[in-house]
Design an enzyme around this catalytic site. Structure first.
Site, PDB file in Angstrom:
ATOM      1  N   ILE A 155      32.203  50.609  54.193  1.00  0.00           N
ATOM      2  CA  ILE A 155      31.519  50.648  52.905  1.00  0.00           C
ATOM      3  C   ILE A 155      32.091  51.795  52.064  1.00  0.00           C
ATOM      4  CG2 ILE A 155      29.300  50.727  51.735  1.00  0.00           C
ATOM      5  CD1 ILE A 155      29.688  48.340  53.707  1.00  0.00           C
ATOM      6  N   GLU A 172      37.204  42.107  50.627  1.00  0.00           N
ATOM      7  CA  GLU A 172      36.595  41.249  49.602  1.00  0.00           C
ATOM      8  C   GLU A 172      37.181  39.837  49.625  1.00  0.00           C
ATOM      9  OE1 GLU A 172      35.704  43.027  45.867  1.00  0.00           O
ATOM     10  OE2 GLU A 172      35.638  45.034  46.722  1.00  0.00           O
TER      11      GLU A 172
END
Length: 427
Positions: free
Chosen positions: A200, A406
């Site tokens: 993250i 992503e």
């Protein structure tokens, strides 16, 4: 049957109305020249405002970010003041309307991203998570109270945000997430969140964490805004992930939740299921499609300069040789095509005509081609490519991550394959 004379007359009328002062002869004898930095004249597609925004972003990035990149990359040291500086210039959440955001076009936002990644993918990643993931999630799906509370501070970089979707056991398969939100057993009007997120960006320094978890009561995935300063000790930990081999100029960590209490009013009210995080990811993926072209253009410029200056074989510049020129030509072509493709999808997005598969296509293609070309351009430097002072190796390492996160390229291939055939290949 086509009335050819009427067709020709209509064509002449259209040409006259579109470009009345330019004939084919005049066009062929114009003074236009080939610009290796913008081979297909993409700048002709941008408005004056978009070009001005790109110039502002480039000046900031080259004057303020580039001098810091080697120290940041070597030491895995991300300066959170970078987001404050970007906020002062209006670069964060640039396409959002209101709340202190610039409200510019998606193309302009993409050009900002391109200039940041021209310096380093890690710097772009920190900005993208703040803008495209955290801010977009709140703007698209938050309550008015949530928008008023968080967006102005995020836009100025005074509040830092992150986006928690990926888990240790579930990267490309977020539908199997294990993080859970249940009604808090002792605090009325609160949820209790437990679970772990990993890889993250910004998590170790974030003030507000947009975390996705499955409601125990319904099984539906919902978004929650965790405010770090409201979490009791031991309920929220965000350790940094160190010793990365890429994206070292950004800060990456985990989100570990152990019955972390979150007020019910901090749950995003206007979305449930994976549409929420995927909407945010689509915004970020389009930014990546622009950004990777910036990284590739920087690789091209550095390889070109090196090839012209480096003398070998009886004092000839490397640029004299055919294999070198082919590497440069391939990279320039893919950078030009990729920029045009990203621009087209960004225009369609602003017109409400873009679909997720378009974004999958440009994210996949631009990331793949940027990585392939950067790796080939690296060969021009020979052994010097191993020195970080030449910057090319840093770009290559970073672009591997950009191609992976992503939505790894194979996943986007399956998204496109499903759209082409109508057959689901994920299960």
């Amino acid at each position: 049957m086509i009335n050819r004379s009427a067709f020709r007359a209509a064509t002449r009328q259209i040409r006259a109305s579109v470009r009345p002062s330019v004939t084919r002869r005049q066009a062929s004898s114009s003074s236009a020249t080939f610009d290796w930095e913008d081979p297909l004249a993409a700048k002709e597609l941008y408005t004056e405002e978009e070009l001005a925004i790109q110039d502002t972003a480039r000046q900031y990035c080259q004057e303020r970010l580039f001098p810091r990149v080697l120290e940041a990359y070597r030491n895995e040291n991300y300066d959170r003041k970078i987001l404050e500086e970007m906020g002062e210039l209006g670069l964060l959440g640039a396409s959002i309307e209101g709340y202190g955001c610039a409200g510019v076009s998606t193309v302009a936002s993409g050009l900002i991203t391109k200039e940041v990644e021209r310096v380093d993918s890690g710097f772009r990643s920190g900005m993208s998570v703040q803008s495209s993931l955290a801010m977009t999630g709140i703007y698209e799906f938050g309550s008015q109270e949530q928008k008023d509370k968080f967006l102005p501070g995020l836009a100025k970089g005074k509040i830092l945000g992150c986006f928690g979707l990926t888990e240790p056991n579930h990267g490309s398969d977020p539908g199997s997430m294990e993080s859970v939100a249940r009604e808090h057993p002792t605090k009325k009007g609160y949820y209790s969140l437990s679970g772990t997120k990993t890889w993250i960006t910004n998590s170790p320094i974030s003030d507000v964490l947009l975390v996705w978890a499955r409601l125990e009561s319904t099984g539906k995935i919902r978004g929650f805004l965790i405010e770090r300063d409201q979490c009791p000790p031991g309920t929220l930990e965000t350790p940094a992930i160190k010793n990365k081999t890429a994206l070292r100029a950004s800060i990456t960590g985990m989100i570990q939740m152990d019955d972390c209490p979150v007020p019910a009013e901090n749950m995003l009210p206007n979305i449930e299921g994976l549409k929420g995080p995927f909407t945010c990811l689509s915004s970020a993926r389009l930014g990546i499609a622009f950004g990777t072209m910036g990284a590739l253009e920087d690789c091209l410029a550095r390889a070109r300069t090196y090839a012209l200056e480096r003398k070998q074989f009886k004092g000839n510049p490397l640029a004299k040789y055919q294999l070198i020129q082919k590497k440069l030509a391939d990279a320039a072509t893919d950078a030009a095509y990729g920029t045009l493709a990203a621009t087209q999808v960004a225009r369609l997005k602003d017109e409400g005509k873009a679909v997720p598969e378009m974004i999958s296509m440009v994210k996949r293609q631009n990331c793949d081609r940027a990585l392939v070309n950067a790796r080939v351009l690296q060969e021009i430097f020979g052994g010097n490519a191993a020195s970080d002072e030449y910057h090319i190796g840093r770009h290559v390492a970073n672009l591997f991550v950009a191609q992976t996160y992503e939505g790894q390229s194979d996943i986007h291939s399956l998204i496109l394959g499903r759209a082409i055939t109508g057959v689901q290949a994920f299960v």
